[in-house]
Design a protein around this motif. Structure first.
Motif, mmCIF file in Angstrom:
data_model
loop_
_atom_site.group_PDB
_atom_site.id
_atom_site.type_symbol
_atom_site.label_atom_id
_atom_site.label_comp_id
_atom_site.label_asym_id
_atom_site.label_seq_id
_atom_site.Cartn_x
_atom_site.Cartn_y
_atom_site.Cartn_z
ATOM 1 N N GLY B 139 6.799 14.569 57.244
ATOM 2 C CA GLY B 139 8.066 15.295 57.190
ATOM 3 C C GLY B 139 9.017 14.919 58.307
ATOM 4 O O GLY B 139 10.197 15.259 58.273
ATOM 5 N N MET B 140 8.516 14.199 59.296
ATOM 6 C CA MET B 140 9.338 13.905 60.471
ATOM 7 C C MET B 140 9.827 12.468 60.516
ATOM 8 O O MET B 140 10.648 12.112 61.356
ATOM 9 N N THR B 141 9.329 11.641 59.630
ATOM 10 C CA THR B 141 9.637 10.220 59.712
ATOM 11 C C THR B 141 10.691 9.807 58.690
ATOM 12 O O THR B 141 11.099 10.612 57.851
ATOM 13 N N TYR B 142 11.159 8.563 58.792
ATOM 14 C CA TYR B 142 12.045 7.998 57.781
ATOM 15 C C TYR B 142 11.208 7.570 56.583
ATOM 16 O O TYR B 142 10.176 6.920 56.749
ATOM 17 N N SER B 175 20.642 13.552 48.319
ATOM 18 C CA SER B 175 20.624 14.905 48.862
ATOM 19 C C SER B 175 21.394 15.817 47.908
ATOM 20 O O SER B 175 22.552 16.151 48.142
ATOM 21 N N ARG B 320 17.404 20.389 48.170
ATOM 22 C CA ARG B 320 18.293 19.215 48.267
ATOM 23 C C ARG B 320 17.647 17.966 47.664
ATOM 24 O O ARG B 320 17.676 16.891 48.275
ATOM 25 N N MET B 343 18.145 8.289 54.613
ATOM 26 C CA MET B 343 17.117 8.696 53.642
ATOM 27 C C MET B 343 17.025 10.226 53.531
ATOM 28 O O MET B 343 17.536 10.938 54.363
ATOM 29 N N PRO B 345 14.666 13.828 53.214
ATOM 30 C CA PRO B 345 13.363 14.324 53.692
ATOM 31 C C PRO B 345 12.271 14.107 52.635
ATOM 32 O O PRO B 345 12.521 14.245 51.437
#
Lengths: 475, 475
Positions: B139-142, B175, B320, B343, B345
């Motif tokens: 969840g924290m990365t690209y 999104s 989204r 990108m 999420p």
């Protein structure tokens, strides 16, 4: 930090600042021990560290010297981009970088991705998990189009640290800094307009210029002082420039911090020519100095500076929490942000707001600044050791990327291709120009603690550069 | 559904389709009972339901009749927008709608917000909670710039239900649908170009047209058949139109479904004049009929249709998660999506992918279709009962909004203001036109089950309309 490491650090700075020049003899071990009131072995240990970094060399029976032959610690010269507005190209190269298939990855030096495994980030992760559990419906609904108020309150606090006095209503939350930059460009300029940019410059904003049908005017940029204001003035005289897009505090890709008087002068120049400034501050809070440097926005008296930032480099990109302080452009920015992607998800905003409010953000940044500074020094040492002697390297004052300028006979694009086949990924330089300059340059990150792997990868890159004829443009 | 409710439904359709016209006498209770082989009380119960909805009226000793005086079940006439390309205005009105302070809200009829408290949505919520807990670093990365592959695989399945044969690489995740529409407009048109749109039309896409410096050409639109192809052809003959933007399957705000032959003809027309079609399918899966109607994209043979959608109406907007099937415009769309917000999420994408894969999506939609259809019938009945006799109402074939056309003497903008002071929020019609037409119209939702509150609110709106002179434009 231990005593000898501290001493080594101080000596390193003296060398890098030119206090000791190439060929100079350093003070003897005995002399230095006396001077600092420490043991001889402490000094020896410090010298050993510097020797490992190739910053000094021991000459038998003579003492320690700054190496003469290899001036690898030099920073690149001021850039000389084409002196006219141009369409941005290089999208395919950027897409290729973004789409890298990295199953075979040994070492990924190509992305500006922060280290995210530090314990200081855990409270934020936990907070988001709890919010997702406890307030699922808040995560499913439309929130405030300008962003969650609790976050905007905390962003005001962060902005204060860079010298800005803002109100929560002066801030609009975006989906990362990329959306912030894109929205700001569209807010200040119309199709065909010219934007002045640093050279080299972050490819994401260059591609946003392209997508908005604008032209980029690359301004000569100094690797320690930033965009040349003299060159900028000449460009403003000559062309109907609409806005200046800069990353003055911890630049991407160079890592410099534009000195405060120059930031003020940049603002004054923008005012004189009545153009907007889009300030990308995404790395600003990662400056190694504390308190952090002032932003250009802090000098803004008439709202012409649009500050863009996000937590993508300070915390993690996946949260997609960015923001704009749009000054006098607030209404237009709100409009374009709405059509761009409507509102942003609420829970990540609340989690970040809580993290800032409870001190987690400051604590995490203290940790990351030290980590990255250490990573910079190690990567610099590795490059100096293994790359050709004429290699120039930027000297970042924050963040976790640096810029390498190889001799003009090298082709970093080819190097990147060959390196990728070995599982080593780098960002070749041509993406950081509107027109594909800087093919002999590359951006490397030092974002994590796998220093040993990185060292081996830099060694391999160095071997490739010094052996593989295919990499030379001349061939 | 009980026997009498089924019968009532069938009779309702006969009336609404004009099989029984105003003033017509309906079959006697006895006659109908015999015809259907049911008890007299069943027929009486069915007639009672229709009477409650004001669709029929009992005349003592004469039987049941379709009311003569009140033709409230009429749908609006075909629209007559200005016959030239125009700049889009109305942003302030849209911003006002988006920024509604609703602390005093009694009934919010203004937003196209789905009902999100159904139990069928719970597995999705749970899945996202688990992912957030188990895979925080994902969840924290690209992620992939085109979107998570597992989601794109499932979106291919959804697209197949509307007749499209796609590959995961034919899809780009965005999104939400707002970003999808905005990106597509920028991909097919340059500053100054003309986009043909329905009239009325969703304000979000109209504002995206404005922000992209394009012009809107509103095409006369039929409240049950959609954009007039005859008028469209004339416009294509007369103006250099670059693309056609339509919401043909469950239109916003009207709720119609363009008949399949007309969808095919629309595609053929676009091909004849070599223009692109941007198809907003965000409500498509909420058509009350099952299987759902085909999309225009399903007729696309040469990649000129860009399909846009999201889960914002079918599941929840806060995720989204939107997407584009961009056809031949894939490269440009990828570029503009990247500069727009980089990108998306990852975890919401994976949660939605799992929800579709495991059948949760289909199950949820079965539930929602029934719920919304019921909501439509109740809201229609309420409006017919309480609003002035000359009120025209669209007859949605899916989704959860409808369009009300008051007599031209009314000002829905003023009505919205007065209603807001009573805690009742409506979306006045001028936002759905490029130039502020439709001031006598409004869009209302029937998205939830608080039917009693809504009924009371409609009654109050009706009272305001019939009593408050301030609402009349003439005054």
């Amino acid at each position: 930090m231990s005593l000898y490491a501290e001493l080594a650090q101080r000596l390193r700075e003296h060398i890098e600042l030119g206090f000791y020049k190439a060929g100079d003899r350093l003070p003897s071990v005995r002399q230095l021990a006396k001077e600092h009131g420490v043991s001889i072995s402490t000094i020896q240990e410090a010298y050993r560290l510097l020797e490992m970094d190739c910053l000094i060399e021991a000459r038998p029976k003579s003492g320690y010297f700054v190496p003469e032959a290899k001036q690898q610690s030099g920073v690149p010269n001021i850039s000389r981009p084409p002196q006219r507005p141009l369409d941005v190209s290089q999208w395919e190269e950027v897409l290729n970088l973004l789409s890298n298939r990295t199953e075979n990855a040994v070492c990924q030096l190509q992305h500006a991705m922060p280290e995210m495994r530090e314990a200081t980030l855990k409270p934020l992760i936990k907070s988001l998990q709890e919010l997702t559990k406890q307030r699922p419906y808040d995560g499913m609904t439309y929130g405030d189009i300008r962003g969650d108020y609790s976050l905007r309150e905390q962003l005001v606090r962060l902005a204060a640290a860079s010298g800005c006095s803002l109100h929560p209503d002066d801030i609009i939350v975006t989906s990362g800094c990329q959306e912030a930059l894109s929205v700001c460009l569209r807010a200040v300029a119309k199709s065909g307009d010219i934007i002045a940019v640093e050279s080299p410059s972050f490819y994401g904003s260059m591609q946003a210029i392209k997508a908005a049908e604008l032209k980029a005017m690359e301004i000569p940029t100094h690797p320690t002082e930033g965009m040349s204001l003299e060159a900028l003035r000449m460009a403003l005289d000559q062309w109907p420039i609409k806005a200046i897009l800069v990353t003055p505090t911890v630049n991407n890709p160079m890592g410099y911090i534009m000195p405060e008087p120059r930031k003020r002068a940049l603002y004054e120049l923008a005012r004189e020519y009545d153009v907007a400034i889009i300030e990308d501050d995404i790395y600003g809070d990662l400056a190694y100095e504390f308190p952090r440097p002032k932003s250009v926005k802090s000098f803004d008296e008439d709202g012409r500076v649009l500050l863009c930032s996000s937590v993508s480099k300070t915390l993690a990109p996946g949260f997609r929490v960015g923001w704009i302080a749009p000054g006098r452009y607030r209404d237009t920015v709100t409009h374009i942000k709405y059509v761009s992607s409507s509102m942003c998800p609420i829970l990540p905003q609340i989690a970040v707001a809580n993290f800032i409010r409870h001190g987690g953000y400051d604590k995490h940044l203290r940790r990351m600044r030290a980590l990255y500074q250490n990573g910079r020094d190690r990567l610099l040492a590795d490059i100096r050791q293994y790359f050709p002697v004429d290699t120039l390297i930027s000297y970042p004052q924050g963040g976790f990327v640096l810029w390498v300028e190889l001799g003009h006979q090298y082709d970093a694009v080819k190097l990147a291709q060959v390196a990728a086949s070995h599982g080593i990924y780098v960002a070749s330089g041509q993406m950081f120009s509107a027109t594909g300059k800087y093919r002999h340059c590359m951006r490397l990150n030092f974002n994590d603690r796998t220093a040993e792997i990185r060292r081996n990868s830099i060694r391999l890159l160095g071997q490739l550069l010094q052996s593989d004829a295919a990499l030379a443009l001349a061939s």
